[in-house]
Write an enzyme that holds these catalytic residues in place. Structure first.
Site, PDB file in Angstrom:
ATOM      1  N   GLY A  59     -12.709  -7.265 -11.739  1.00  0.00           N
ATOM      2  CA  GLY A  59     -12.103  -8.456 -11.136  1.00  0.00           C
ATOM      3  C   GLY A  59     -10.997  -8.000 -10.199  1.00  0.00           C
ATOM      4  CG  ASN A  93     -11.465  -0.847  -2.983  1.00  0.00           C
ATOM      5  OD1 ASN A  93     -10.955   0.095  -3.585  1.00  0.00           O
ATOM      6  ND2 ASN A  93     -10.759  -1.867  -2.534  1.00  0.00           N
ATOM      7  CB  CYS A 120      -9.080  -4.820  -4.191  1.00  0.00           C
ATOM      8  SG  CYS A 120      -7.381  -4.938  -3.605  1.00  0.00           S
TER       9      CYS A 120
HETATM   10  N1  LIG Z   1      -3.405  -5.881  -4.251  1.00  0.00           N
HETATM   11  C1  LIG Z   1      -3.902  -4.642  -4.192  1.00  0.00           C
HETATM   12  O1  LIG Z   1      -4.028  -3.936  -5.197  1.00  0.00           O
HETATM   13  C2  LIG Z   1      -4.301  -4.052  -2.864  1.00  0.00           C
HETATM   14  C3  LIG Z   1      -4.519  -2.680  -2.767  1.00  0.00           C
HETATM   15  C4  LIG Z   1      -4.889  -2.144  -1.542  1.00  0.00           C
HETATM   16  C5  LIG Z   1      -5.056  -2.972  -0.438  1.00  0.00           C
HETATM   17  N2  LIG Z   1      -4.854  -4.305  -0.559  1.00  0.00           N
HETATM   18  C6  LIG Z   1      -5.005  -5.135   0.636  1.00  0.00           C
HETATM   19  O2  LIG Z   1      -3.707  -5.432   1.156  1.00  0.00           O
HETATM   20  C7  LIG Z   1      -3.687  -6.744   1.714  1.00  0.00           C
HETATM   21  C8  LIG Z   1      -2.615  -7.579   1.028  1.00  0.00           C
HETATM   22  O3  LIG Z   1      -2.964  -7.715  -0.333  1.00  0.00           O
HETATM   23  P1  LIG Z   1      -1.941  -8.302  -1.406  1.00  0.00           P
HETATM   24  O4  LIG Z   1      -2.592  -8.167  -2.740  1.00  0.00           O
HETATM   25  O5  LIG Z   1      -0.610  -7.715  -1.187  1.00  0.00           O
HETATM   26  O6  LIG Z   1      -1.936  -9.842  -0.958  1.00  0.00           O
HETATM   27  P2  LIG Z   1      -0.970 -11.000  -1.447  1.00  0.00           P
HETATM   28  O7  LIG Z   1      -1.769 -12.240  -1.394  1.00  0.00           O
HETATM   29  O8  LIG Z   1      -0.301 -10.609  -2.736  1.00  0.00           O
HETATM   30  O9  LIG Z   1       0.175 -11.036  -0.339  1.00  0.00           O
HETATM   31  C9  LIG Z   1      -0.036 -11.396   0.994  1.00  0.00           C
HETATM   32  C10 LIG Z   1       1.264 -11.999   1.534  1.00  0.00           C
HETATM   33  O10 LIG Z   1       1.126 -12.229   2.935  1.00  0.00           O
HETATM   34  C11 LIG Z   1       1.864 -13.396   3.250  1.00  0.00           C
HETATM   35  N3  LIG Z   1       1.444 -13.917   4.549  1.00  0.00           N
HETATM   36  C12 LIG Z   1       0.269 -14.504   4.886  1.00  0.00           C
HETATM   37  N4  LIG Z   1       0.252 -14.808   6.201  1.00  0.00           N
HETATM   38  C13 LIG Z   1       1.444 -14.400   6.704  1.00  0.00           C
HETATM   39  C14 LIG Z   1       2.004 -14.419   8.004  1.00  0.00           C
HETATM   40  N5  LIG Z   1       1.339 -14.918   9.034  1.00  0.00           N
HETATM   41  N6  LIG Z   1       3.241 -13.902   8.156  1.00  0.00           N
HETATM   42  C15 LIG Z   1       3.910 -13.390   7.111  1.00  0.00           C
HETATM   43  N7  LIG Z   1       3.423 -13.332   5.861  1.00  0.00           N
HETATM   44  C16 LIG Z   1       2.197 -13.838   5.660  1.00  0.00           C
HETATM   45  C17 LIG Z   1       1.595 -14.322   2.075  1.00  0.00           C
HETATM   46  O11 LIG Z   1       2.564 -15.337   1.986  1.00  0.00           O
HETATM   47  C18 LIG Z   1       1.640 -13.337   0.896  1.00  0.00           C
HETATM   48  O12 LIG Z   1       2.929 -13.259   0.343  1.00  0.00           O
HETATM   49  C19 LIG Z   1      -5.108  -7.299   1.549  1.00  0.00           C
HETATM   50  O13 LIG Z   1      -5.830  -7.021   2.697  1.00  0.00           O
HETATM   51  C20 LIG Z   1      -5.652  -6.476   0.381  1.00  0.00           C
HETATM   52  O14 LIG Z   1      -7.042  -6.373   0.409  1.00  0.00           O
HETATM   53  C21 LIG Z   1      -4.466  -4.873  -1.750  1.00  0.00           C
END
Ligand SMILES: NC(=O)c1ccc[n+]([C@@H]2O[C@H](COP(=O)([O-])OP(=O)(O)OC[C@H]3O[C@@H](n4cnc5c(N)ncnc54)[C@H](O)[C@@H]3O)[C@@H](O)[C@H]2O)c1
Length: 434
Positions: A258, A209, A261
Site C-alpha cells: 500500500g 518502485n 508510492c
Molecule cells: N511519500 C514517499 O514516501 C515518497 C517517496 C519518494 C517520492 N515521493 C514522491 O514525492 C512527491 C511528494 O510526495 P509526498 O508523499 O511528500 O506528498 P504529500 O501529499 O505528503 O505532500 C505534497 C504537498 O504538496 C503541497 N502542494 C500541492 N500543490 C502545491 C502547490 N502548487 N504549491 C505548494 N505546495 C503544494 C500539498 O499541500 C502537500 O502538502 C510525489 O510525487 C511522490 O510520489 C514520495
C-alpha cells in the site's frame, strides 16, 4: 546555498530539514495554511522518526523557515525543489497539475540564475514540460535537474542523510556542479552520486518502485501457492534470498503493498508503457495480484470463523500501510475494514501512530482502542495487519484470555505457528504451515 522546497509533505519536509541540517538556508513552501502554521510552531504534521528534532533545531537557528508565499520562496532561491504530490489521474497516469502550476510560479518569480529540481515522482518527459512552463516567463537562465527521491517512510531521515545512492539527471555543467556540492555531505562514505540524463533519472524512480512492487506480489503469490502445496514460504524465502542474484530484502509476504508510492507508481508506469505502445504486462499482473492479496486476510478470517463473519467483532492490530509511519494511503487495513463492515462485522482497531489519520478516513465506523490489548476486549478474533515492533512479542496468555475465541490471523508472519498451536490458538498466517 539558498534553497526553496515547494510542497512540504512527507518528501518536501524531510528534504528541507535535511538540507538545513547541513548548513543551507532552506525555505519550505506549501499552500496548506494549517500545515505551515503548525510547522512554524514546531508541530510536525506527520509521524516520522527523527524529523521533529531536525525541524526544531534548524528552525531555532533560522536555517529552516516555512511559508505559504510560494513566489517569495522562489524569488530568494538559487536551487528550487519541486516536491508536490503527483496523485493518480483517473486513467492511472500521474496527475501533473501541481507540478506544472509550481513551474509556472517559478518562471514568473525567479530572480536570478537557478537550478530547478523535480523531486516529485514524475513520468519521463516531465522535466521537459516543466522547462517549457518556466521558459514562458523566465527572465533568467535556469538549469533543469531530475532528482528522484528514494527515501522510505518510517526511515526517511536516515535514508536521506545516508542514501544508498543519489540519482541526478542533469544536462548542464552548472546543474551538475551545484547538485554535486549540495549532496556532498551525504555521500562522504563513498555512496555514489549517479549522474545521468534527465529521462533516465525519471525512469529510474519508476523502475525501482515497480521492481520492489513486483518482488512483493511475486512473494505473495508464491506464499499462496505454498499453502496449497504444503510448502513453507519462510523456508522458501530463506532458500532463495541467500542467492546473491536475488538477495534477502523485500521477500516477506503479507497483506499486499500500500502507501502513497507503489500503487500509484505501478499504475503510472503501466500507463506510460501503454501510451508508448510498449506494454508492461508484468505490471498488470503485479497490480492484479496485489488487489487479490489485500483481500486474503478477510478470506482467512472468514474461514476461521466458519463463514460467520456477520455479527462478529474483530480486533485489528495495525492500520498504517507499514510500521513507523502514520500514512494510511492505500493501506491494506482499509480493504480489510471495508470488507468486515460490509459483511456485518464490527471492528476495534489499534495503531501506535495512525489512529488520528484513520479517524479522518473512517470516522466512527469503527472503534479505536487506547492499547493493543484493549482492542481485544469482546472480540471474536484478532487480525494483525501492520508489523509494528510492539506487536512482535505480545503476552499470548493475555490475548487468549481476552479474546472471546482464540482466533489469530497473522498478516505479517510475526508469530511461530507451532507455538501458537501449542498455546491453543486457531492461527493462520501467510504461506506457512499451520
Ligand atoms: N511519500 C514517499 O514516501 C515518497 C517517496 C519518494 C517520492 N515521493 C514522491 O514525492 C512527491 C511528494 O510526495 P509526498 O508523499 O511528500 O506528498 P504529500 O501529499 O505528503 O505532500 C505534497 C504537498 O504538496 C503541497 N502542494 C500541492 N500543490 C502545491 C502547490 N502548487 N504549491 C505548494 N505546495 C503544494 C500539498 O499541500 C502537500 O502538502 C510525489 O510525487 C511522490 O510520489 C514520495
Amino acid at each position: 546555498m539558498r534553497i526553496a522546497v515547494i510542497g512540504t509533505g512527507y518528501v518536501g519536509l524531510v528534504v528541507g530539514a535535511c538540507f538545513a541540517e547541513t548548513g543551507n538556508d532552506v525555505v519550505c513552501a506549501d499552500l496548506d495554511v494549517r500545515k505551515i502554521g503548525a510547522l512554524r510552531d514546531n508541530k510536525i504534521p506527520i509521524y516520522e522518526p527523527g524529523l521533529e528534532s531536525l525541524v526544531v533545531r534548524n528552525q531555532g537557528q533560522n536555517r529552516l523557515t516555512f511559508t505559504t508565499d510560494v513566489p517569495s520562496a522562489v524569488g530568494g532561491a538559487e536551487v528550487v525543489f519541486i516536491a508536490v504530490g503527483t496523485p493518480p489521474d483517473e486513467d492511472g497516469s500521474a496527475d501533473l497539475r501541481h507540478v506544472l502550476s509550481v513551474a509556472d510560479t517559478i518562471g514568473q518569480h525567479m530572480a536570478r540564475e537557478m537550478v530547478i529540481v523535480t523531486k516529485s515522482t514524475v513520468p519521463v518527459g516531465t522535466a521537459e514540460r516543466v522547462q517549457g512552463a518556466v521558459a514562458r516567463h523566465a527572465k533568467h537562465a535556469f538549469h533543469m535537474c531530475s532528482n528522484p527521491e528514494f527515501l522510505k517512510e518510517g526511515a526517511a531521515v536516515d535514508d536521506f542523510l545516508k542514501p544508498d545512492r543519489v540519482v541526478l539527471g542533469v544536462e548542464s555543467d552548472h546543474a551538475r556542479s551545484v547538485m554535486a556540492e549540495l549532496y556532498s555531505p551525504f555521500v562522504r562514505t563513498g555512496r555514489p552520486i549517479i549522474f545521468m540524463d534527465i529521462a533516465s533519472a525519471e525512469m529510474t524512480k519508476y523502475a525501482a518502485n515497480a521492481m520492489l512492487a513486483t518482488r512483493i506480489s511475486f512473494m505473495n503469490e508464491i506464499a499462496n501457492l505454498c499453502e496449497k502445496v504444503g510448502a513453507d514460504v519462510d523456508l522458501v524465502r530463506k532458500g532463495i534470498g541467500s542467492d546473491s542474484r536475488i538477495g534477502p530484502s523485500f521477500l516477506f509476504p503479507g497483506p499486499g503493498y500500500g502507501g502513497s508510492c507503489f500503487p500509484k507508481d505501478v499504475k503510472a508506469l503501466a500507463r506510460t508503457a501503454t501510451e508508448h505502445g510498449s506494454p508492461l504486462a508484468v505490471l498488470d499482473a503485479v497490480e492484479c495480484a496485489n488487489e487479490r492479496q489485500k483481500k486474503r486476510l478477510f478470506e482467512k478470517l472468514s474461514t476461521s470463523l466458519g463463514g460467520y463473519v456477520a455479527g462478529s467483532h474483530v480486533a485489528v492490530w495495525g492500520l498504517a500501510f507499514k510500521p513507523n509511519t502514520d500514512d494510511m494511503r492505500e493501506a491494506p487495513s482499509l480493504t480489510l475494514v471495508a470488507q468486515l463492515l460490509a459483511a456485518g462485522a464490527t471492528v476495534t482497531a489499534h495503531d501506535p501512530a495512525a489512529m488520528e489519520e484513520t479517524k479522518r478516513k473512517l470516522g466512527d465506523s469503527i472503534r479505536y482502542a487506547e492499547s493493543n490489548y484493549e482492542a481485544l476486549v469482546g472480540a471474536d478474533a484478532l487480525v494483525v495487519v501492520t508489523d509494528w515492533n510492539e506487536y512482535r512479542h505480545p503476552d499470548f496468555a493475555r490475548i487468549k484470555n481476552t479474546l472471546r475465541r482464540p482466533i489469530v490471523i497473522d498478516g505479517r508472519n510475526l508469530y511461530n505457528p507451532a507455538k501458537m498451536k501449542s498455546l491453543g490458538f486457531v492461527y493462520d498466517s501467510i504461506g506457512r504451515r499451520a
